[in-house]
Write an enzyme that holds these catalytic residues in place. Sequence first.
Site, PDB file in Angstrom:
ATOM      1  N   GLU A  82       0.947  -1.338  -0.241  1.00  0.00           N
ATOM      2  CA  GLU A  82       0.273   0.269   0.085  1.00  0.00           C
ATOM      3  C   GLU A  82       1.016   0.991  -0.231  1.00  0.00           C
ATOM      4  OE1 GLU A  82      -2.562   2.537  -0.923  1.00  0.00           O
ATOM      5  OE2 GLU A  82      -4.082   0.514   0.490  1.00  0.00           O
ATOM      6  N   ASP A 121      -8.860   0.514  -7.178  1.00  0.00           N
ATOM      7  CA  ASP A 121      -9.424   1.800  -7.434  1.00  0.00           C
ATOM      8  C   ASP A 121     -10.239   2.131  -8.930  1.00  0.00           C
ATOM      9  OD1 ASP A 121      -8.168   4.384  -5.047  1.00  0.00           O
ATOM     10  OD2 ASP A 121      -6.462   2.743  -5.848  1.00  0.00           O
TER      11      ASP A 121
HETATM   12  C1  LIG Z   1      -9.943   2.124  -3.560  1.00  0.00           C
HETATM   13  S1  LIG Z   1      -9.050   1.690  -1.911  1.00  0.00           S
HETATM   14  C2  LIG Z   1      -9.737  -0.380  -1.653  1.00  0.00           C
HETATM   15  C3  LIG Z   1      -8.510  -0.107   0.223  1.00  0.00           C
HETATM   16  C4  LIG Z   1      -8.880  -1.859   0.381  1.00  0.00           C
HETATM   17  N1  LIG Z   1      -8.600  -2.916  -0.420  1.00  0.00           N
HETATM   18  C5  LIG Z   1     -10.847  -1.279   0.459  1.00  0.00           C
HETATM   19  O1  LIG Z   1     -11.275  -2.288  -0.401  1.00  0.00           O
HETATM   20  O2  LIG Z   1     -10.928  -0.790   1.618  1.00  0.00           O
HETATM   21  C6  LIG Z   1      -7.188   0.888  -3.240  1.00  0.00           C
HETATM   22  C7  LIG Z   1      -6.320   1.564  -2.605  1.00  0.00           C
HETATM   23  O3  LIG Z   1      -5.279   0.467  -3.435  1.00  0.00           O
HETATM   24  C8  LIG Z   1      -3.850   1.913  -3.297  1.00  0.00           C
HETATM   25  N2  LIG Z   1      -3.707   0.514  -4.649  1.00  0.00           N
HETATM   26  C9  LIG Z   1      -3.593   1.110  -5.715  1.00  0.00           C
HETATM   27  N3  LIG Z   1      -2.913   1.580  -6.916  1.00  0.00           N
HETATM   28  C10 LIG Z   1      -2.383   0.508  -5.636  1.00  0.00           C
HETATM   29  C11 LIG Z   1      -0.417   0.299  -6.460  1.00  0.00           C
HETATM   30  N4  LIG Z   1      -0.169   0.205  -7.543  1.00  0.00           N
HETATM   31  N5  LIG Z   1       0.127  -0.144  -4.917  1.00  0.00           N
HETATM   32  C12 LIG Z   1      -0.215   0.113  -4.131  1.00  0.00           C
HETATM   33  N6  LIG Z   1      -1.391   0.708  -3.485  1.00  0.00           N
HETATM   34  C13 LIG Z   1      -2.438   0.682  -4.045  1.00  0.00           C
HETATM   35  C14 LIG Z   1      -4.407   2.815  -3.650  1.00  0.00           C
HETATM   36  O4  LIG Z   1      -3.735   3.818  -2.645  1.00  0.00           O
HETATM   37  C15 LIG Z   1      -5.280   2.822  -2.374  1.00  0.00           C
HETATM   38  O5  LIG Z   1      -5.574   2.900  -1.257  1.00  0.00           O
END
Ligand SMILES: C[S@@+](CC[C@H](N)C(=O)[O-])C[C@H]1O[C@@H](n2cnc3c(N)ncnc32)[C@H](O)[C@@H]1O
Length: 231
Positions: free
Chosen positions: A87, A137
Amino acid sequence: MTDIEHPDHNRPLRSFVIRASRLTAAQQKALDTLWEGYVVPFQNELLDLNEIFPNQNPVTVEIGFGMGDSLLEMAIAQPNANFLGMEVHRPGVGKLLHGIEESGIKNLKIVSHDAVEVLEVGLAIESIDRLLIYFPDPWHKKRHNKRRLIQSQFVQLARSRLKIGAEIHLATDWEHYADHMMEVMSDAEGFENNMGLQGNWKTPDRPETKFERRGIKLGHGVWDLLFKRLT
Ligand SMILES: C[S@@+](CC[C@H](N)C(=O)[O-])C[C@H]1O[C@@H](n2cnc3c(N)ncnc32)[C@H](O)[C@@H]1O
């Protein structure tokens, strides 16, 4: 001007944008005092999973654990499995660090870096037993769709890091992304849908996540996909 509207073309298009977000005092304290104990430094080289987890237990990787509540819950419930959470969102890393310390578990470590780069450079071929990507996302707008994590190229990268027979579990609350995931995964060489052709997993074995709860409150549906690396 935002990074999204005017990307720097020398940089790869990322699946996230780091937004300035306020840290609570507890999150800041956890980042200051617990980082070294539980965050695995990523220095653009291969990670040694045997050093990170000095046992023979299977390794599950979660990409984008958000605030980390569901990852912590899984790691506590499965002491005989190792969990590596990736993350980039600082408040979430702080919150999870606090949770790891408080629960005293040893089977959960964090990498705070772009997971795509970590998979590319940091994980050896056929080194992991399970990959979880819960509510990535959605990048709703059509012109942003290319930022979505689940794309053919990424899926083949993930395939190469999974052991043969290992599973990838995806979930989303955005119907268009669910359709896109199903299309990409069904077309992906080397994978089989555990739920049958075009089937979704109706009773997934995962805790509810924070982002999922938010989606449900907004009236969204939830789609889980479970695929296995065959070849
Ligand atoms: C929409 S949130 C969902 C978080 C969690 N899985 C939930 O369901 O509550 C997506 C998360 O993915 C992380 N993220 C997106 N692309 C990433 C990457 N390439 N490497 C690490 N984290 C990533 C973002 O920072 C964000 O916190």
